[in-house]
Design an enzyme around this catalytic site. Structure first.
Site, mmCIF file in Angstrom:
data_model
loop_
_atom_site.group_PDB
_atom_site.id
_atom_site.type_symbol
_atom_site.label_atom_id
_atom_site.label_comp_id
_atom_site.label_asym_id
_atom_site.label_seq_id
_atom_site.Cartn_x
_atom_site.Cartn_y
_atom_site.Cartn_z
ATOM 1 N N THR A 104 0.863 -1.189 0.000
ATOM 2 C CA THR A 104 0.000 0.000 0.000
ATOM 3 C C THR A 104 0.895 1.233 0.000
ATOM 4 O O THR A 104 2.013 1.183 0.481
ATOM 5 C CB THR A 104 -0.914 0.020 1.252
ATOM 6 O OG1 THR A 104 -1.931 -0.955 1.128
ATOM 7 C CG2 THR A 104 -1.604 1.358 1.421
ATOM 8 N N ASP A 163 -3.324 4.858 -2.791
ATOM 9 C CA ASP A 163 -3.490 4.121 -4.035
ATOM 10 C C ASP A 163 -4.716 3.216 -3.899
ATOM 11 O O ASP A 163 -5.383 3.214 -2.861
ATOM 12 C CB ASP A 163 -2.243 3.305 -4.353
ATOM 13 C CG ASP A 163 -2.070 2.136 -3.395
ATOM 14 O OD1 ASP A 163 -2.026 2.375 -2.172
ATOM 15 O OD2 ASP A 163 -1.995 0.990 -3.868
ATOM 16 N N ARG A 198 -4.770 -0.322 -5.034
ATOM 17 C CA ARG A 198 -4.473 -1.736 -5.310
ATOM 18 C C ARG A 198 -4.550 -2.536 -4.015
ATOM 19 O O ARG A 198 -3.900 -2.202 -3.025
ATOM 20 C CB ARG A 198 -3.100 -1.891 -5.940
ATOM 21 C CG ARG A 198 -2.640 -3.341 -6.054
ATOM 22 C CD ARG A 198 -1.278 -3.475 -6.710
ATOM 23 N NE ARG A 198 -1.349 -3.152 -8.134
ATOM 24 C CZ ARG A 198 -0.311 -3.200 -8.960
ATOM 25 N NH1 ARG A 198 0.895 -3.532 -8.490
ATOM 26 N NH2 ARG A 198 -0.455 -2.904 -10.235
ATOM 27 N N LYS A 209 -9.136 2.974 0.191
ATOM 28 C CA LYS A 209 -8.292 2.875 1.377
ATOM 29 C C LYS A 209 -8.398 4.095 2.289
ATOM 30 O O LYS A 209 -7.699 4.160 3.299
ATOM 31 C CB LYS A 209 -6.831 2.681 0.963
ATOM 32 C CG LYS A 209 -6.589 1.416 0.142
ATOM 33 C CD LYS A 209 -5.133 1.236 -0.189
ATOM 34 C CE LYS A 209 -4.931 -0.005 -1.058
ATOM 35 N NZ LYS A 209 -3.510 -0.204 -1.404
ATOM 36 N N GLY A 252 -2.169 -2.284 5.560
ATOM 37 C CA GLY A 252 -2.119 -3.532 6.301
ATOM 38 C C GLY A 252 -3.145 -4.514 5.776
ATOM 39 O O GLY A 252 -3.498 -4.499 4.590
ATOM 40 N N SER A 295 4.065 -0.067 2.109
ATOM 41 C CA SER A 295 5.279 -0.554 1.451
ATOM 42 C C SER A 295 5.882 0.482 0.513
ATOM 43 O O SER A 295 7.066 0.442 0.227
ATOM 44 C CB SER A 295 4.969 -1.842 0.677
ATOM 45 O OG SER A 295 3.932 -1.620 -0.260
ATOM 46 N N ASP A 352 6.773 0.791 -6.368
ATOM 47 C CA ASP A 352 6.489 -0.283 -5.422
ATOM 48 C C ASP A 352 5.513 -1.258 -6.057
ATOM 49 O O ASP A 352 4.444 -0.854 -6.530
ATOM 50 C CB ASP A 352 5.905 0.286 -4.125
ATOM 51 C CG ASP A 352 5.464 -0.807 -3.178
ATOM 52 O OD1 ASP A 352 6.256 -1.752 -2.979
ATOM 53 O OD2 ASP A 352 4.348 -0.723 -2.645
ATOM 54 N N SER A 407 1.912 -1.500 -4.583
ATOM 55 C CA SER A 407 1.008 -0.372 -4.795
ATOM 56 C C SER A 407 0.730 -0.230 -6.284
ATOM 57 O O SER A 407 1.570 -0.568 -7.115
ATOM 58 C CB SER A 407 1.626 0.928 -4.257
ATOM 59 O OG SER A 407 2.053 0.765 -2.920
#
Length: 271
Positions: free
Chosen positions: A43, A59, A61, A75, A89, A171, A208, A211
């Protein structure tokens, strides 16, 4: 009797018996058992304080190990009319924790007849997470505007809290933090703050693997909330103008076997 009763009284502090047991099992793993490892989540969430309020970004995803489970999940969660948060998480933990805190803040607002403070929501979340010692995988960036002005907090899964003018978690947090550290200024205007958060989330999406997809933005100001769903969309997949095509017989083979199969109808399974 007193000696037996005193021996049964639970002692204070933490117990590390299971940690020692797990370390012993891992060191003496002679039968090739698979030792479970910590699961990596993906994330990028970010928040920033500007002149008149707070901007939160995330984001969209959702991953399930190496699989993209949802390309356009939300999110950024509602806590109160003046308080929102971005969650990283485990998605189930984030959903349930934020819904529970939202209901508690509603009761608090009805009992007191006043608007909830951001610090109140952060205290509820941190105390709840600390009780479970990090086993609830929820990392939140909580932002809002109350009688003290705009404020932004980050709450880690173990219950620790940070208050800073800009926050990143997940992340892709390092990618987003690099953008914030390069472009943050005090008393930013709303347009500049939104652009900076969009750039930070985009940096996490591009650098990343956990994400991806789109960018969501929420702007919280005194007395108003603006939510921008999919303000930036991911680039479409590249399609070649000249797709590859192979003529029949391109792939060589050494042997070809053709078998004839006869299918007989009947009740063969009952025989």
């Amino acid at each position: 009797v007193l000696a037996m009763a005193s021996s049964q009284i639970p002692m204070g502090g933490f117990s590390f018996d299971l940690c020692k047991r797990n370390a012993w099992l891992e060191a003496n793993n002679s039968n090739g058992a698979i030792i479970k490892k910590a699961k990596k989540t993906g994330t990028t969430i970010a928040g920033i304080v500007f002149k008149d309020g707070v901007v939160l970004g995330a984001d969209t995803r959702a991953t399930e190990g190496p699989i993209v489970a949802d390309k356009n999940c939300n999110k950024i969660h509602y806590l109160a009319p003046n308080i929102f948060c971005g969650g990283a998480g485990t998605s189930a933990d984030c959903e349930n924790v934020t819904e529970m805190i939202s209901s508690q803040l509603t009761l608090h607002r009805l009992n007191t007849g006043r608007e909830c403070r951001v610090a109140t929501a952060v205290t509820m979340i941190s105390q709840y997470l600390f009780r479970y010692q990090g086993y609830i995988s929820t990392a939140l960036i909580v932002g809002g505007v109350d009688c003290t002005g705009p404020s932004l907090f980050s709450v880690h899964p173990h219950g620790s809290v940070d208050q800073l003018p800009f926050q990143t978690m997940g992340s892709g947090s390092l990618c987003a933090m690099a953008v914030f550290e390069a472009g943050f200024q005090d008393n930013l205007e709303q347009d500049n703050a939104v652009s900076l958060v969009r750039a930070a989330i985009t940096s996490g999406i591009e650098n990343d693997l956990g994400s991806g997809s789109n960018v969501d933005i929420t702007v919280v100001k005194l007395g108003s909330v603006e939510r921008f769903r999919n303000i930036d969309k991911t680039a479409p997949k590249y399609k070649s103008k000249n797709p590859l095509s192979y003529a029949k017989g391109t792939t060589s083979f050494f042997e070809e076997v053709t078998s004839k199969i006869e299918i007989t109808e009947g009740e063969a399974m009952e025989q």
